[in-house]
Write a protein that holds these residues in place. Sequence first.
Motif, short mmCIF file in Angstrom:
data_model
loop_
_atom_site.label_atom_id
_atom_site.label_comp_id
_atom_site.label_asym_id
_atom_site.label_seq_id
_atom_site.Cartn_x
_atom_site.Cartn_y
_atom_site.Cartn_z
N ALA A 149 3.31 5.90 -5.64
CA ALA A 149 3.17 5.88 -7.09
C ALA A 149 2.02 6.76 -7.54
O ALA A 149 2.07 7.40 -8.58
CB ALA A 149 2.98 4.44 -7.58
N ARG A 150 0.95 6.79 -6.76
CA ARG A 150 -0.18 7.64 -7.11
C ARG A 150 0.19 9.12 -7.06
O ARG A 150 -0.24 9.91 -7.91
CB ARG A 150 -1.35 7.34 -6.16
N LYS A 151 1.03 9.50 -6.08
CA LYS A 151 1.49 10.90 -6.02
C LYS A 151 2.33 11.23 -7.25
O LYS A 151 2.21 12.31 -7.84
CB LYS A 151 2.29 11.12 -4.74
N LEU A 152 3.23 10.32 -7.62
CA LEU A 152 4.05 10.58 -8.80
C LEU A 152 3.20 10.67 -10.06
O LEU A 152 3.45 11.48 -10.96
CB LEU A 152 5.10 9.48 -8.95
N SER A 153 2.17 9.82 -10.13
CA SER A 153 1.30 9.85 -11.30
C SER A 153 0.54 11.16 -11.39
O SER A 153 0.39 11.75 -12.47
CB SER A 153 0.34 8.66 -11.24
N ASP A 154 0.03 11.66 -10.25
CA ASP A 154 -0.70 12.93 -10.26
C ASP A 154 0.22 14.09 -10.65
O ASP A 154 -0.18 14.99 -11.42
CB ASP A 154 -1.32 13.18 -8.88
N ALA A 155 1.46 14.06 -10.14
CA ALA A 155 2.39 15.13 -10.49
C ALA A 155 2.77 15.08 -11.96
O ALA A 155 2.88 16.11 -12.63
CB ALA A 155 3.64 15.03 -9.62
N HIS A 156 2.93 13.86 -12.49
CA HIS A 156 3.26 13.73 -13.91
C HIS A 156 2.10 14.19 -14.79
O HIS A 156 2.31 14.86 -15.82
CB HIS A 156 3.60 12.26 -14.19
N GLN A 157 0.88 13.87 -14.42
CA GLN A 157 -0.28 14.30 -15.21
C GLN A 157 -0.47 15.80 -15.15
O GLN A 157 -0.86 16.44 -16.13
CB GLN A 157 -1.52 13.57 -14.72
N ALA A 158 -0.18 16.39 -13.98
CA ALA A 158 -0.32 17.85 -13.87
C ALA A 158 0.73 18.57 -14.71
O ALA A 158 0.49 19.66 -15.22
CB ALA A 158 -0.20 18.26 -12.40
N ALA A 159 1.92 17.94 -14.86
CA ALA A 159 2.99 18.60 -15.60
C ALA A 159 2.87 18.37 -17.10
O ALA A 159 3.15 19.28 -17.89
CB ALA A 159 4.35 18.10 -15.11
N THR A 160 2.44 17.16 -17.51
CA THR A 160 2.42 16.83 -18.94
C THR A 160 1.02 16.73 -19.52
O THR A 160 0.85 16.76 -20.73
CB THR A 160 3.15 15.50 -19.17
N GLY A 161 -0.01 16.56 -18.68
CA GLY A 161 -1.37 16.40 -19.16
C GLY A 161 -1.71 14.98 -19.58
O GLY A 161 -2.81 14.75 -20.11
N ALA A 162 -0.81 14.02 -19.36
CA ALA A 162 -1.08 12.62 -19.72
C ALA A 162 -0.75 11.74 -18.53
O ALA A 162 0.05 12.10 -17.66
CB ALA A 162 -0.24 12.22 -20.93
N ARG A 163 -1.40 10.60 -18.52
CA ARG A 163 -1.14 9.65 -17.45
C ARG A 163 0.27 9.09 -17.58
O ARG A 163 0.82 8.97 -18.68
CB ARG A 163 -2.17 8.50 -17.48
N ILE A 164 0.85 8.73 -16.48
CA ILE A 164 2.19 8.19 -16.49
C ILE A 164 2.16 6.76 -17.00
O ILE A 164 1.23 5.99 -16.75
CB ILE A 164 2.80 8.26 -15.07
N ASP A 165 3.16 6.40 -17.82
CA ASP A 165 3.21 5.05 -18.36
C ASP A 165 4.08 4.16 -17.48
O ASP A 165 4.72 4.62 -16.54
CB ASP A 165 3.74 5.06 -19.79
N SER A 166 4.10 2.88 -17.82
CA SER A 166 4.79 1.89 -16.99
C SER A 166 6.30 2.11 -16.99
O SER A 166 6.96 2.00 -15.96
CB SER A 166 4.47 0.47 -17.48
N ALA A 167 6.86 2.48 -18.16
CA ALA A 167 8.31 2.67 -18.23
C ALA A 167 8.76 3.87 -17.39
O ALA A 167 9.77 3.82 -16.68
CB ALA A 167 8.72 2.85 -19.70
N THR A 168 7.98 4.95 -17.46
CA THR A 168 8.34 6.14 -16.67
C THR A 168 8.19 5.85 -15.18
O THR A 168 9.03 6.26 -14.36
CB THR A 168 7.47 7.32 -17.07
N LEU A 169 7.13 5.16 -14.81
CA LEU A 169 6.93 4.84 -13.40
C LEU A 169 8.03 3.91 -12.89
O LEU A 169 8.49 4.03 -11.77
CB LEU A 169 5.55 4.20 -13.22
N PRO A 171 0.82 -1.24 0.00
CA PRO A 171 0.00 0.00 0.00
C PRO A 171 0.84 1.27 0.00
O PRO A 171 0.48 2.26 -0.64
CB PRO A 171 -0.85 -0.14 1.27
N ALA A 172 1.96 1.29 0.76
CA ALA A 172 2.78 2.51 0.82
C ALA A 172 3.37 2.83 -0.55
O ALA A 172 3.43 3.99 -0.98
CB ALA A 172 3.89 2.34 1.85
N LEU A 173 3.81 1.77 -1.27
CA LEU A 173 4.36 1.99 -2.61
C LEU A 173 3.29 2.46 -3.57
O LEU A 173 3.51 3.31 -4.44
CB LEU A 173 5.02 0.70 -3.11
N LEU A 174 2.08 1.92 -3.42
CA LEU A 174 0.99 2.35 -4.29
C LEU A 174 0.63 3.82 -4.06
O LEU A 174 0.36 4.57 -5.00
CB LEU A 174 -0.22 1.45 -4.07
N ASP A 175 0.62 4.24 -2.79
CA ASP A 175 0.33 5.66 -2.50
C ASP A 175 1.40 6.57 -3.07
O ASP A 175 1.12 7.65 -3.62
CB ASP A 175 0.22 5.85 -0.98
#
Length: 227
Positions: free
Chosen positions: A188-208, A182-186
């Motif tokens: 990862a969710r923060k990184l995904s939100d920051a990536h979407q706010a910066a680029t406008g697209a969801r983060i992909d598996s390679a970037t994550l 769960p801690a890793l998932l939380d």
Amino acid sequence: MSRIRIDAVLVQAVIAGALSFAHLHDLAEAAGQDGWKAWAYPVSVDLLLVAAWRRMRTSADNRAAWAWFIIALAASLGANVATAGLLDLNDIPAWLRILVAGWPALAFLGGTLLVHAPTNAPEADPKSDPVPAPPVAPATEPAPDVTVERAPERAPELPAASSGEPAPPPAPAPAPAVTVPPALLDHARKLSDAHQAATGARIDSATLRARLGVPAPLADAITAQLA
């Protein structure tokens, strides 16, 4: 007892100063400044020379010091030339009398400006382009330790005794399930939100995977849960 060493340059300076002092005195006396006033004029000229010279040696912006140094030097040289026989000291022209009479006020003004002038550091040119500050990298939270749990694999079943027909090939084993903490998932969710706010697209598996530093199966599992 130490012996006094006579320097030739010092002797030359004393002689030149005495002659210039006498010439200034004679010119001031001929211009109507008699008594102690005639002796004060050479002192005023020499003090202005010294003040301008000190300002030139201690300040980077010495344009004003050069101007007052040239004025005092012109007064000293003018007196030396005037008393060399080129000017009748018994008949001083009116303009020279005016200059001699107004010299004390001019010397006081120059000395005051030289002594009390500000010596601040030169300001930066506003027309020059400012140097941009280096970008500051955003602080990232350290990735937690990841423990990958794999389901136990079943032992392959031996084919039954053939009755003359070849046995069918065994079915491929299903991919083991990956458990995401769960801690890793939380995180990862923060990184995904920051990536979407910066680029406008969801983060992909390679970037994550690159951001978290986890294996590819775990990155795929996290990306599937973030979708």
